[in-house]
Write an enzyme that holds these catalytic residues in place. Structure first.
Site, PDB file in Angstrom:
ATOM      1  N   GLU A  48       0.819  -1.311   0.008  1.00 31.39           N
ATOM      2  CA  GLU A  48       0.016  -0.003  -0.118  1.00 31.39           C
ATOM      3  C   GLU A  48       0.786   1.332   0.024  1.00 31.39           C
ATOM      4  OE1 GLU A  48      -1.344  -2.722   1.783  1.00 31.39           O
ATOM      5  OE2 GLU A  48      -2.333  -2.651  -0.198  1.00 31.39           O
ATOM      6  N   ASN A  83      -0.929  -7.165  -4.239  1.00 27.21           N
ATOM      7  CA  ASN A  83      -1.646  -6.147  -5.332  1.00 27.21           C
ATOM      8  C   ASN A  83      -0.552  -5.296  -5.911  1.00 27.21           C
ATOM      9  OD1 ASN A  83      -1.364  -4.995  -2.412  1.00 27.21           O
ATOM     10  ND2 ASN A  83      -1.697  -3.174  -3.588  1.00 27.21           N
ATOM     11  N   ASP A 137      -7.324  -5.026  -5.405  1.00 31.33           N
ATOM     12  CA  ASP A 137      -6.366  -5.360  -4.001  1.00 31.33           C
ATOM     13  C   ASP A 137      -6.663  -6.707  -3.634  1.00 31.33           C
ATOM     14  OD1 ASP A 137      -5.838  -4.792  -0.750  1.00 31.33           O
ATOM     15  OD2 ASP A 137      -4.492  -4.472  -2.048  1.00 31.33           O
TER      16      ASP A 137
END
Lengths: 204, 637
Positions: free
Chosen positions: B228, B312, B354
């Site tokens: 992230e 992801n 994701d």
């Protein structure tokens, strides 16, 4: 102007920011903003640097924090730009798109580890904090940080400058106060006294 | 419906997507899986077949650790999480009671399971990652030693999903584990002293390490977190005795960084070609690709192949990165000695939701069409359960195990999902009711396999999301993310489910619906039991054939760790489980009954009997004190 030390990834930042800025009003290539919605002088860095985190030794009153307000507070244009910066500077990525927290703390409630008055919030953004909050003071102009603070001040949890002591004392939501605290005995005991550093004894 | 990607980006090998073909599961004697209109409906579970093996799947349980010990998080190299112990079984499970407990004092989510080697139990707490050795030969399992490394608190604010430690490893007399701040360390289990420390990354760049190191032979394999925050993903092999980094392979970039060479033979054409880890991205975006290798690893000692998945792609705004975004939301088979990739498979090319590919790959042998195939099974975030030939990367089965509506089916010929355009996130537009959400039909909570039934057992989710994408710029050390989400329960309003799955037929056999998320790992035993826990703190033992819940116990916090079992020095079988909620379970923290944080290991036995309780003034002798028992006072947490 966004000022970073010369560093390769930032040329990509500049180009991506530029790409993102296309179509958005008042964007400079480096991701900051150009508008100056207030003519009030911003607090100086020195003034802010002298503000403590927490309480002063000797439980003295901290007047300076009460005096420093956000010159952009309540300014609709500043708030709108602060909200845009909150997303574009990736604040939302840690604090949530509603600023209700995630990787980083909730900015909409009245719990503030490092203080919830505007100058405290400013300093947390400017200086960074040890558990992962980056320091933005060299990257964002002061005005942009005050815009972000102005946005956060609309979210319901921030304190007024005059509430600095109340914040330290856990009195954000006080509904009544014990009568002894109304200028009685405890106030007398808490008068600041100069301590002599070499002997650890109070000076007479 | 054809898969839609931007046509601006030319990729060397482009798979052909025509109109959706009927989804087919290639397995002898199977049902063709549904047409596209009803692809969201799951086939009804098979009738339970008590006391018969329900699938002929088997597993190699190398390295075949002593059966009374629990030397590795996954039980064995194949990740079966299966124990041969039978003292605790279907007949007496209802008599399970707490025998003793241990609180490590750390508040963050507890995701790892204790290890037992001989008469010692080893635990590493979440940040600040204090390690404990408990002496099981003494009443009360006292601390023999405790060791505190000093990870940087900066790491707390760079961990997307709580300051967790998902497990630790034992090898050659060393306890090997990751600190959140990108160091892998080894502590001598006899002395409690640090033996080596290797720095793998820089925390201020947004990189952390949360995964359980995986030991195979003389190597320990570790990977990063940071999907992230735009950190390019990698996996590294370290020498078990010295910590020296032997090789590192990245999840994107030129073939030289991804360690793709002449031995790389992916099964599908769209994964063949030079430097796909560059060309499937806009210019230079592979450098912030993510593909972090933060999940579970498995290993086949006969082929020397290491299997693991990648996270992801980054940013989590697909409009910013047209292209298939190799090699994210994917998995690799790599030679354990050199790191050279043998094959890869991308579960969700150009992942828009994701759907990390990091979940455990359980290595099984199954019969398909009369032939024994060496396969792996992964319950992917994207809600599909894949059975993949682990020697070639061919997808044999792809069937949804949880409610999903992001795809209208799966094209087995190309092994690509068929994306529904109305469930693709778009910048600054709220797309509603996308299922599963970012955390998937199943997240990292690992499944277990029982050779007695041939079934896999897993906690899964029934969750959906509304998602709005916000284009992001990359600022190192900050999230490179952009997904604004609200998550809600899927159809039926329950958030969790614990299920038994047939990996041959690609079909659910039974399931137990749970109000709260089921985010614990699973443990299967030869006592015909499967254990799991819920986010509101119920720990359960279930009949492995029928799914009947035989026993439940409410614990002091939510359960997001994995159960384990061992034989104590007293010859008794114990089951251990940590209760300490946190991690991604926090998405449901507003549910009434959501528990506070916890830091307690609960150890169960039949009737709660153990040397740790009984009449009289029991005492014990410890070897060391808990390090930083004053952690909250002194600001170490």
């Amino acid at each position: 102007m966004l000022r970073f030390p010369t560093h390769r990834p930032l040329r990509s930042i500049a180009s991506i920011s530029l790409a993102l800025c296309v179509g958005l009003a008042a964007c400079q290539p480096h991701g900051g903003s150009t508008s100056n919605p207030s003519a009030r002088a911003l607090p100086t860095e020195g003034q802010l640097a002298s503000l403590p985190l927490g309480a002063l030794a000797g439980a003295a009153k901290v007047l300076p924090a009460e005096e420093v307000s956000n010159p952009l507070e309540g300014n609709p244009q500043a708030i709108a730009e602060g909200k845009r910066l909150f997303v574009s500077m990736n604040c939302a990525g840690c604090h949530g798109y509603g600023a209700a927290g995630g990787m980083g703390p909730n900015l909409t409630d009245s719990y503030w580890r490092y203080g919830g008055v505007p100058s405290s919030i400013y300093k947390s953004i400017f200086e960074g904090r040890p558990q992962g909050m980056p320091a933005w003071g060299r990257a964002l102009p002061a005005q942009d940080i005050w815009k972000i603070v102005a946005y956060i001040q609309t979210l319901g949890g921030a304190l007024n400058p005059q509430q600095y002591h109340a914040g330290l004392q856990g009195d954000h939501d006080v509904t009544s106060t014990a009568p002894e605290l109304h200028g009685g005995l405890t106030e007398t005991f808490n008068q600041p006294r100069m301590l002599s550093p070499s002997t650890n004894a109070p000076a007479q | 419906m054809a898969m839609r990607i931007s046509t601006e980006w030319v990729i060397p090998v482009r798979a052909r997507w025509g109109p959706l073909a009927t989804l087919i599961i290639a397995a002898a004697g199977n049902l063709a899986f549904a047409d596209t209109t009803s692809s969201n409906a799951l086939p009804p579970p098979a009738a339970p077949d008590v006391d018969q093996q329900l699938s002929d799947a088997t597993a190699d349980t190398s390295p075949n650790d002593p059966p009374g010990e629990w030397r590795r998080q996954a039980g064995d190299y194949a990740n079966t999480r299966y124990s041969t112990l039978t003292q605790i079984n279907r007949e007496n499970a209802r008599r399970l009671k707490i025998a003793w407990t241990f609180s490590d004092g750390a508040g963050y989510g507890h995701e790892g399971a204790p290890l037992v080697v001989g008469a010692m139990m080893y635990i590493v707490a979440p940040f600040p990652n204090v390690a404990y050795a408990l002496d099981l030969s003494k009443p009360g399992a006292p601390i023999k030693w405790s060791y505190a490394a000093n990870p940087s608190p900066l790491a707390i604010g760079k961990a997307c999903c709580d300051a967790v430690a998902r497990g630790w490893a034992y090898a050659n007399g060393k306890l090997i584990y990751n600190l959140l701040d990108d160091h892998t360390i080894a502590v001598d289990v006899h002395t409690g002293k640090e033996v080596w420390r290797t720095k793998l990354g820089n925390v201020e760049n947004g990189e952390t390490m949360t995964m359980a190191p995986f030991v195979a032979g003389k190597k320990v394999f570790v990977g990063n977190s940071g999907g992230e925050l735009g950190k390019i993903g990698w996996i590294a092999a370290l020498d078990v005795d010295t910590g020296k980094e032997l090789w590192r392979a990245y999840s994107a970039g030129p073939d030289s960084l991804v360690k793709i060479g002449p031995e790389f033979k992916p099964f599908y054409d769209w994964m063949k070609g030079k430097d796909l880890g560059v060309s499937t991205w806009p210019a230079d975006m592979w450098k912030t690709a993510a593909g972090a290798a933060w999940g579970w690893y498995s290993f086949d000692p006969t082929s020397n192949l290491l299997y693991y998945g990648t996270s992801n792609p980054s940013p989590r705004v697909p409009a910013q990165r047209p292209g298939l975004n190799l090699w994210t939301s994917a998995m690799f088979a790599r030679d354990a000695d050199t790191g050279a990739a043998k094959w890869a498979y991308v579960f969700t090319p150009h992942d828009e939701w994701d759907y990390d590919g990091v979940n455990e790959n359980v290595l099984l042998d199954i019969k398909i069409g009369g032939q024994t195939r060496k396969v792996l099974v992964q319950f992917n975030r994207n809600a599909y359960a894949y059975t993949i030939d682990r020697t070639t990367g061919e997808v044999l089965v792809a069937a949804p195990f949880a409610y999903q509506n992001w795809s209208s089916g799966f094209d087995l010929k190309t092994a690509m999902p068929v994306v529904r355009p109305d469930k693709e996130p778009k910048p600054n537009v709220k797309v509603t009711n996308v299922c599963p959400p970012d955390i998937g039909g199943k997240d990292w909570q690992p499944s277990a396999f029982s050779p007695r039934t041939g079934l896999l057992y897993a906690g899964i989710f029934n969750i959906c999301m509304d998602v709005t994408d916000h284009p992001q710029s990359y600022i190192p050390g900050t999230p490179y993310d952009g997904m604004e989400m609200t998550r809600t329960a899927g159809p039926g309003a329950h958030w969790g489910e614990f299920m038994a799955w047939d990996p041959v037929k690609g079909r659910k056999i039974w399931s137990v619906e749970e109000k709260f998320m089921t985010m614990s790992g699973a443990l299967a035993t030869a006592g015909d039991l499967v254990f799991y826990g819920t986010v509101d703190g119920w720990f359960r033992a279930v009949d492995d054939r029928t799914g009947k819940v035989l026993w439940s116990q409410k614990l002091g916090s939510g359960i997001i760790s994995s159960p384990m079992t061992y034989l104590g020095p007293d010859g008794r079988q114990y089951v251990g489980i940590y209760a300490g909620v946190g991690g991604a379970a926090l998405v449901s923290k507003a549910m009434p009954g959501f528990p506070p944080r916890g830091s307690t290991l609960y150890v169960f036995s039949i009737d709660g009997e153990s040397p740790s309780s009984g009449p009289g003034l029991l005492t014990t002798e410890a070897g060391g004190a808990a390090m930083h028992a004053d952690a909250t006072q002194t600001g170490r947490q």
